[in-house]
Motif scaffolding. Sequence first.
Motif, PDB file in Angstrom:
ATOM      1  N   PRO A 193       0.826  -1.202   0.000  1.00  0.00           N
ATOM      2  CA  PRO A 193       0.000   0.000   0.000  1.00  0.00           C
ATOM      3  C   PRO A 193       0.869   1.265   0.000  1.00  0.00           C
ATOM      4  O   PRO A 193       2.072   1.189   0.250  1.00  0.00           O
ATOM      5  CB  PRO A 193      -0.763  -0.113   1.305  1.00  0.00           C
ATOM      6  CG  PRO A 193       0.155  -0.866   2.204  1.00  0.00           C
ATOM      7  CD  PRO A 193       0.882  -1.836   1.334  1.00  0.00           C
ATOM      8  N   ARG A 194       0.249   2.392  -0.287  1.00  0.00           N
ATOM      9  CA  ARG A 194       0.977   3.667  -0.214  1.00  0.00           C
ATOM     10  C   ARG A 194       0.761   4.327   1.136  1.00  0.00           C
ATOM     11  O   ARG A 194       1.567   5.119   1.587  1.00  0.00           O
ATOM     12  CB  ARG A 194       0.489   4.615  -1.313  1.00  0.00           C
ATOM     13  CG  ARG A 194       0.882   4.157  -2.704  1.00  0.00           C
ATOM     14  CD  ARG A 194       0.219   5.026  -3.744  1.00  0.00           C
ATOM     15  NE  ARG A 194       0.828   6.368  -3.779  1.00  0.00           N
ATOM     16  CZ  ARG A 194       0.318   7.364  -4.507  1.00  0.00           C
ATOM     17  NH1 ARG A 194      -0.778   7.176  -5.204  1.00  0.00           N
ATOM     18  NH2 ARG A 194       0.902   8.551  -4.501  1.00  0.00           N
ATOM     19  N   PHE A 195      -0.388   4.017   1.728  1.00  0.00           N
ATOM     20  CA  PHE A 195      -0.757   4.709   2.960  1.00  0.00           C
ATOM     21  C   PHE A 195      -1.219   3.690   3.998  1.00  0.00           C
ATOM     22  O   PHE A 195      -1.947   2.757   3.677  1.00  0.00           O
ATOM     23  CB  PHE A 195      -1.895   5.686   2.666  1.00  0.00           C
ATOM     24  CG  PHE A 195      -2.375   6.438   3.874  1.00  0.00           C
ATOM     25  CD1 PHE A 195      -1.752   7.617   4.275  1.00  0.00           C
ATOM     26  CD2 PHE A 195      -3.461   5.968   4.618  1.00  0.00           C
ATOM     27  CE1 PHE A 195      -2.199   8.313   5.390  1.00  0.00           C
ATOM     28  CE2 PHE A 195      -3.903   6.663   5.740  1.00  0.00           C
ATOM     29  CZ  PHE A 195      -3.269   7.832   6.116  1.00  0.00           C
ATOM     30  N   ILE A 196      -0.773   3.881   5.219  1.00  0.00           N
ATOM     31  CA  ILE A 196      -1.222   2.986   6.284  1.00  0.00           C
ATOM     32  C   ILE A 196      -1.790   3.771   7.454  1.00  0.00           C
ATOM     33  O   ILE A 196      -1.197   4.760   7.891  1.00  0.00           O
ATOM     34  CB  ILE A 196      -0.074   2.075   6.763  1.00  0.00           C
ATOM     35  CG1 ILE A 196       0.118   0.940   5.766  1.00  0.00           C
ATOM     36  CG2 ILE A 196      -0.357   1.523   8.148  1.00  0.00           C
ATOM     37  CD1 ILE A 196       0.884  -0.230   6.281  1.00  0.00           C
ATOM     38  N   LEU A 197      -2.963   3.357   7.892  1.00  0.00           N
ATOM     39  CA  LEU A 197      -3.547   3.930   9.094  1.00  0.00           C
ATOM     40  C   LEU A 197      -3.265   2.980  10.246  1.00  0.00           C
ATOM     41  O   LEU A 197      -3.664   1.816  10.202  1.00  0.00           O
ATOM     42  CB  LEU A 197      -5.063   4.088   8.907  1.00  0.00           C
ATOM     43  CG  LEU A 197      -5.893   4.358  10.161  1.00  0.00           C
ATOM     44  CD1 LEU A 197      -5.553   5.708  10.753  1.00  0.00           C
ATOM     45  CD2 LEU A 197      -7.380   4.287   9.848  1.00  0.00           C
ATOM     46  N   ALA A 198      -2.534   3.459  11.238  1.00  0.00           N
ATOM     47  CA  ALA A 198      -2.278   2.620  12.406  1.00  0.00           C
ATOM     48  C   ALA A 198      -3.133   3.153  13.546  1.00  0.00           C
ATOM     49  O   ALA A 198      -2.847   4.192  14.131  1.00  0.00           O
ATOM     50  CB  ALA A 198      -0.808   2.660  12.777  1.00  0.00           C
ATOM     51  N   ASP A 199      -4.248   2.458  13.810  1.00  0.00           N
ATOM     52  CA  ASP A 199      -5.226   2.959  14.778  1.00  0.00           C
ATOM     53  C   ASP A 199      -4.958   2.319  16.135  1.00  0.00           C
ATOM     54  O   ASP A 199      -5.326   1.175  16.352  1.00  0.00           O
ATOM     55  CB  ASP A 199      -6.635   2.629  14.279  1.00  0.00           C
ATOM     56  CG  ASP A 199      -7.709   3.245  15.161  1.00  0.00           C
ATOM     57  OD1 ASP A 199      -7.342   3.918  16.160  1.00  0.00           O
ATOM     58  OD2 ASP A 199      -8.893   3.067  14.859  1.00  0.00           O
ATOM     59  N   GLU A 200      -4.324   3.036  17.019  1.00  0.00           N
ATOM     60  CA  GLU A 200      -3.980   2.502  18.350  1.00  0.00           C
ATOM     61  C   GLU A 200      -3.283   1.148  18.217  1.00  0.00           C
ATOM     62  O   GLU A 200      -3.577   0.213  18.962  1.00  0.00           O
ATOM     63  CB  GLU A 200      -5.239   2.343  19.218  1.00  0.00           C
ATOM     64  CG  GLU A 200      -6.022   3.610  19.443  1.00  0.00           C
ATOM     65  CD  GLU A 200      -5.604   4.364  20.694  1.00  0.00           C
ATOM     66  OE1 GLU A 200      -4.524   4.064  21.248  1.00  0.00           O
ATOM     67  OE2 GLU A 200      -6.354   5.271  21.108  1.00  0.00           O
ATOM     68  N   ALA A 201      -2.356   1.075  17.267  1.00  0.00           N
ATOM     69  CA  ALA A 201      -1.812  -0.226  16.897  1.00  0.00           C
ATOM     70  C   ALA A 201      -0.981  -0.875  17.994  1.00  0.00           C
ATOM     71  O   ALA A 201      -0.741  -2.070  17.957  1.00  0.00           O
ATOM     72  CB  ALA A 201      -0.983  -0.106  15.630  1.00  0.00           C
ATOM     73  N   VAL A 202      -0.505  -0.103  18.952  1.00  0.00           N
ATOM     74  CA  VAL A 202       0.319  -0.720  19.990  1.00  0.00           C
ATOM     75  C   VAL A 202      -0.297  -0.592  21.383  1.00  0.00           C
ATOM     76  O   VAL A 202       0.262  -1.070  22.362  1.00  0.00           O
ATOM     77  CB  VAL A 202       1.752  -0.128  20.020  1.00  0.00           C
ATOM     78  CG1 VAL A 202       2.463  -0.422  18.711  1.00  0.00           C
ATOM     79  CG2 VAL A 202       1.728   1.353  20.305  1.00  0.00           C
ATOM     80  N   SER A 203      -1.478   0.039  21.476  1.00  0.00           N
ATOM     81  CA  SER A 203      -2.039   0.345  22.800  1.00  0.00           C
ATOM     82  C   SER A 203      -2.372  -0.889  23.616  1.00  0.00           C
ATOM     83  O   SER A 203      -2.364  -0.844  24.833  1.00  0.00           O
ATOM     84  CB  SER A 203      -3.306   1.179  22.656  1.00  0.00           C
ATOM     85  OG  SER A 203      -3.138   2.129  21.656  1.00  0.00           O
TER      86      SER A 203
END
Lengths: 678, 311, 311
Positions: free
Chosen positions: A531-541
């Motif tokens: 992908p060109r863009f990644i959304l990391a939504d609270e990926a490590v919380s």
Amino acid sequence: MKTGLEVKELTIDVHTPRGTLTAVSEISFDIAPGETVCLVGESGSGKTIASKAIMRLTDYENGRIAGGHIRLGGQSIESLPDHLVRGLRGRRIAMIFQEPMAAFDPVFTIGSQIVETMRAHRREKKSVLQQEGVELLRRVGIPEPELRMKQYPGELSGGMLQRAMIAMALSGGPELLIADEPTTALDVTVQAQILELLDELKESLGMSILLITHDLGVAAQMADRIVVLYAGRVAEQGPAAEVLTAPRHPYTSGLLNSALTQDIRRGERLRAIEGSPPGLADMPGGCRFHPRCAYASDRCRESVPPLSDQGSGRLAACWHADEAAAGAAAASFAAAVQPEVSRPLLQAALPVAAINGKASPILLEAQNLKKHYPIGGGWGRRKRVIHAVDGVSLSIAEGETFGLVGESGSGKSTLGRLLLQLESQTEGRVLYGGEELSPQGSRRWRETRRDLQIIHQDPYGTVDPRWNIGEIIAEPLGVHTKLTAAERRGRVGELLEQVGLQSSWQDRYPHEFSGGQRQRIGIARAIAVNPRFILADEAVSALDVSVQAQIVNLLQDLQRQLGLTSLFIAHGLQVVRHISNRIGVMYLGKLVEVAPSEELFRRPAHPYTRALLSSIPGSPQAGNETFTAKGEIPSPMNPPAGCRFHTRCPIATDLCRRAEPAFVSVGSGHTAACHYPL
Amino acid sequence: MLQAIASRLASSLLVIVGSLALVFCIFYLLPGDPVLSMVDPTSVSPEVIENLREQLGLNRPFHERLLTYFGDMLTGDFGRSLVGSEPVLPKILHQVPATLLLTAASSLIAIVVGVALGVPSAVRKGGLIDFAARIVGLFGISMPTFWSGILLILIFSVQLKWLPAMGSDGWATLVMPALALGFVGAGSIVRMVRGSMLEVLGEPFVTTLRAKGLRERLVQYKHVLRNALIPAVTLIGMQIGDMLAGTVIIETVFSRQGVGRILADAIMAKDLPVVQGVVFFTAIVYVGINLLVDLSYAAIDPRIRRRGAGQ
Amino acid sequence: MKHSAAAAKTSGRLRRIRQAGLDKAPCGAQHRTSGTKLRFGSADVLTGLAGIAVSFLVLCALVPGWIAPYSPTEMNTAAILQAPSVLHPLGTDYFGRDVFSLIVYGTRDSLLIGICSVLVGVLIGGTLGTLAGYAGGKLDTVLMRLMDVLLTVPGILLALTIAAALGPGLRNIVLAIAISSVPGYARVMRGQILAIRRRGYVFASRAIGARPSSILIRHVLPNSAAPLLVMATLGLGSSILAGAGLSFLGLGVLKEIPDWGALLSQGRGYLTVAWWICTFPGLAITLFVLSINLIGDRWRDAVDPKRKGKV
């Protein structure tokens, strides 16, 4: 005669369907009157079980005290008859819990639950106790205490409930207050208030506090002494300042390195501990930390290191404590001097323009995005609207990592989903490469999914438990490519190695993996179709501190290798700071400040940003009233007029109550929506 | 609160109308000619069949039939029995008290046994009471009522001669039917209460209660039970409805007078207007029970009370 | 209500915390009262016995001739109403038929009614529930209102009414029981679909760009099916009970070989002189249903980790 709490060689067995397991082995620590001791540990460290055992609450949870002593003011608790233990609970020892919402019985009023606690230990007229309850609520800073007494738990916010829980705990006048992760479920500004309250109560009432936490920042702010637990054993203990600055156990120093403390430079790789904490059923022999330890020797594998005196009131359970201490000192020295070496590498990989946020083309842009969720309605009920996102404009340049921070209800996750058009906006536009993103479900929309991917917050719920790892990672390949089964398998193998797993694990199922490993699987799935863009939504919380650092490292490596643009959403400020070029701060559906990462931390312009920063436990301003936010975040159902922050702002004026502030520039690439930028 | 009750009443009315329409549909829309199921076409002349059709209004279009049907119901005209040609409504009303008495007695047994066994069985899991609760739970939902009824007759009437095997006069005749019917409900309720108690015992707030130093009795009977009753009440309501329906079988087994018996006889005699009337009566009682369930919800769970008040 | 949005958000966070922090600690999540050593009936032994019982009855249904010592139609006038003996282990009835053989031959219809009605009910209910849950909006409202109306009449009564309208016969009985069980299955399936649709992996699949149809088939349906299948197993028991009840009332399969319900009904007349005619068919029904319920309970515990070790 010694007073306070004394825990000596405490061992707790837990009966499970798979047999009896030892949750806590021979842990010892003391708490003097008036002292705060922090029990620090990750999942499976046994910190919660140990704290419950002090009140013998483990009796009800298949637990058994298999050895050792617990003494309170010289009185042994471990062998006390049940009815005498009950007399201690709530009177001499009180406890508050992690989830204030779940810790109250939902069908009784706050008042009746407090009065009931008092009546368990003394005979007194109800009206007298009622009045005492009101005073207690007032004492812990709850407004309108008479009204709150009559309310049900569901009618109070999390912060209020935790205060009420504290009031209830105080009702017996305890010598010792056990607080099990009391702020983990709360927003960071509320956490600051609760910690401050606990500290103040301890001082004025002279009680001791046993604080259980996974957050070293909280420990640093609160503790007189720290006890570090790992896999059911004490790794190290001693005075807080010394344990945190000069750890003598490799685990402690690893934890300190993993927890993003303020002085670690942005973009630098974190020195994470490898692997993840062991489960109860598969404890390694010898020193339990040896599989993850850089200093591990044969001795560590074979025999358990005793908790030995390290001088000046410190104890550590490590065969190589001296080496570890020297290593930790050297590492922190290196960190102070060396980061410039790794810096150029990083800068070469990132387009320079992206860092300035100017020349690089805009990849994703939001224009006045709004998302309103209607709720309620139906017969005879007023329809209401949640203003989740309320007019947000922002742009993310190619190659940039944009961080988004905010407390619960700020709308940051909704904004992320809107940007990817996984939800449709109520108003506004999203442009991807200058073109408006097609509506959901259309063919064009599906095609753009190849470019726009997500790493989700919950590594447990976002993989289908019935699919094996290979199928999970190959799902986007099936949707967007025409690879044959064999090619797909090859690609999945590559991806698995790229995220630090083994390519031969394709046929395994998610339940065989730990949280950190599952998050790696999620990352592999996200990058599968380049992908060109990644959304990391609270990926490590949701991950343990030591694992969090590994994932942050992995994300940064991948970003560099693949030249990704990304939006990193988190409520943990330090993580966002570490990983992002620019940061946006959201409050109640509005973006209130945008600035380059370091600039935001050095010179916050919006009072809310400043409140957030000073709420970070252990920050220099922690506890300073002029910097913190009052009260709690209002409901997004009827947000305050004017500036939405005015109800909690220390410097709000009439103007703020009337007019909504526009964005003003306060520096290069630094804007804030405030009438009185700092 | 008043508003909430009003809206509940309105929806109850809708439900009654709906169930009336349902019964209508079952009899007039399902495949199979009701007339042919009433008479044997080989032994009756076509004119008689045609007459019957006319009499039942089967020759008219659907909507017209539906309207007439509702109109008749509204005026209290449930038609006449095809067997004795007496009016349906008084025939049913006459038997209502006996059936309601039986249902109430069975419900009482079911609720008392269910709760009295379910609560301690969850608290002392693995103990003797738990064993008893599991037996009642499993057998309650596995034994056909007509069989448990017959077993009771065999033991207490045929062998011991303690209780009358049939009839509906006096309290003695009520004992066995109520036991047989109540046992089924008790089985379901025991299972539900036990499961629900165990669920609540695992909630975090129970740890808080214990950490406060409350007596275990108070924890379990004041707090856990009240929370556990919330899901159990729905089931109890449904069980009462099922016991009401179960009177069809039980009244037959014990040769008791009652609405259920009327229905059983009407079914055997293919007396459709009577069947309709009984189903209508059942629907009304059922709706009434549901209304009570909703009200008791509000009594148990303050959250519902507050929401009902429009907060 | 004021804080409900915040509460929902917080609970999400709590879940995360719990998963992150406590999933490895076996303490806390489960409750078991300490100190109770008494444990009756190991679950696995019971389930094994239930499995054997069910297998035996299935064998009876498939090849009754191998098991039954006599033909079910064989009337032995010399052996009327004989008590259980070596020759006739469960005695004989008024026509001199061997009760054991009658029960063995009656298994087929009882089992057939149970299985077919569950299959039809699950198929219709599952489809309607899936439609309602997936389509949402108006279709959902209409379908669910319809189910609510069906639910206003207790299941047995609904089946009874339908069976009465359709007339006796295997197909009609199956249909009657199936229709009365549809609302239950539809509700469970709809709830499952709605719950699974909110799961993270479904959202993840959507974010990847997978087509809605493929998400439904590959993620939602497989993950929704388990509770429905468990419910169907427990439903098999109640369907067999309902079938027996209907034929007890005379709405059963009118054939030369009576099924269990009919057998019981016929035996009622001889209660005082031949207890065995009623007792053993009832015992067969109870054992069969009990075994199915035991297996169903065990399966439910296996599928639903929350309930593990609770029933």
